[in-house]
Design a protein around this motif. Structure first.
Motif, PDB file in Angstrom:
ATOM      1  N   MET A 120       4.048   1.193  -1.821  1.00 16.49           N
ATOM      2  CA  MET A 120       4.523   1.632  -2.376  1.00 16.49           C
ATOM      3  C   MET A 120       3.277   2.148  -3.871  1.00 16.49           C
ATOM      4  N   ILE A 121       1.564   2.025  -3.759  1.00 15.88           N
ATOM      5  CA  ILE A 121       0.809   2.420  -4.732  1.00 15.88           C
ATOM      6  C   ILE A 121       0.913   3.830  -4.778  1.00 15.88           C
ATOM      7  N   THR A 122       0.870   3.866  -2.735  1.00 17.09           N
ATOM      8  CA  THR A 122       0.931   5.208  -2.668  1.00 17.09           C
ATOM      9  C   THR A 122       2.014   6.200  -3.154  1.00 17.09           C
ATOM     10  N   GLN A 123       2.805   6.123  -3.500  1.00 18.20           N
ATOM     11  CA  GLN A 123       4.114   6.329  -4.219  1.00 18.20           C
ATOM     12  C   GLN A 123       4.173   6.457  -5.397  1.00 18.20           C
ATOM     13  N   SER A 124       3.296   5.458  -6.085  1.00 18.86           N
ATOM     14  CA  SER A 124       3.109   5.441  -7.308  1.00 18.86           C
ATOM     15  C   SER A 124       2.003   6.545  -7.931  1.00 18.86           C
ATOM     16  N   VAL A 125       0.958   6.890  -6.960  1.00 22.55           N
ATOM     17  CA  VAL A 125       0.021   7.942  -6.678  1.00 22.55           C
ATOM     18  C   VAL A 125       0.227   9.710  -7.312  1.00 22.55           C
ATOM     19  N   GLY A 130       2.988  10.411  -7.478  1.00 20.02           N
ATOM     20  CA  GLY A 130       4.855  11.247  -8.487  1.00 20.02           C
ATOM     21  C   GLY A 130       6.083  10.902  -7.609  1.00 20.02           C
ATOM     22  N   ASP A 131       6.189  12.584  -7.853  1.00 22.83           N
ATOM     23  CA  ASP A 131       7.684  12.837  -7.727  1.00 22.83           C
ATOM     24  C   ASP A 131       7.454  13.556  -6.287  1.00 22.83           C
ATOM     25  N   ASN A 155       8.898   9.717  -2.621  1.00 24.54           N
ATOM     26  CA  ASN A 155       9.648   8.665  -3.637  1.00 24.54           C
ATOM     27  C   ASN A 155       9.594   7.182  -2.658  1.00 24.54           C
ATOM     28  N   THR A 168       0.542  -1.264  -0.058  1.00 20.18           N
ATOM     29  CA  THR A 168      -0.072  -0.072   0.257  1.00 20.18           C
ATOM     30  C   THR A 168       0.852   1.192  -0.061  1.00 20.18           C
ATOM     31  N   ASP A 218      12.118   4.000  -2.490  1.00 25.99           N
ATOM     32  CA  ASP A 218      13.578   3.673  -3.507  1.00 25.99           C
ATOM     33  C   ASP A 218      13.301   2.276  -2.731  1.00 25.99           C
TER      34      ASP A 218
END
Length: 123
Positions: A77-82, A84-85, A88, A75, A90
């Protein structure tokens, strides 16, 4: 009820800021990014996390619940993909470490701060 949700989002944002301060591979652009990430994470915890738990129930059972940290990392990782910059992470290892730290800090904050305040207000 609404106040409790807002407090929970703010606590999660604070926890995210703390994690970003200590883990070099976990980046948040600003306090507002932390609040937005916390809001997105809360929404994912309501809608996506139960589905993930249901789908991985046998693994979660076999690992005595430890697989829930993996679900929390997913969840994140999904949040960071939503986001954006502005948010992040790593790598999945960092997300897994962050999910463990988030769980521990949330439990500590709940036990030390929130519960005593709730008990004080009930009297």
């Amino acid at each position: 009820m609404l106040l409790r949700g807002i407090i929970s989002i703010l606590i999660n944002a604070l926890v995210l800021i703390v994690i970003a301060g200590y883990i070099d591979t976990f980046h948040l652009e600003s306090v507002s990014a932390a609040i937005i990430a916390s809001l997105i994470l809360s929404i994912l915890n309501v809608f996506v996390k139960p589905i993930l738990i249901l789908l991985t129930l046998p693994v979660t059972f076999l690992t005595l619940g430890l697989f829930l940290f993996v679900i929390n990392a997913i969840t994140l990782m999904i949040t960071q993909s939503v986001m954006g910059d502005s948010f992040n992470i790593d790598g999945f290892g960092t997300a897994l470490l962050a999910s463990v730290i988030m769980s521990l800090l949330n439990a500590l904050i709940q036990r030390v701060i929130v519960e005593p305040l709730q008990n004080k207000n009930r009297r």
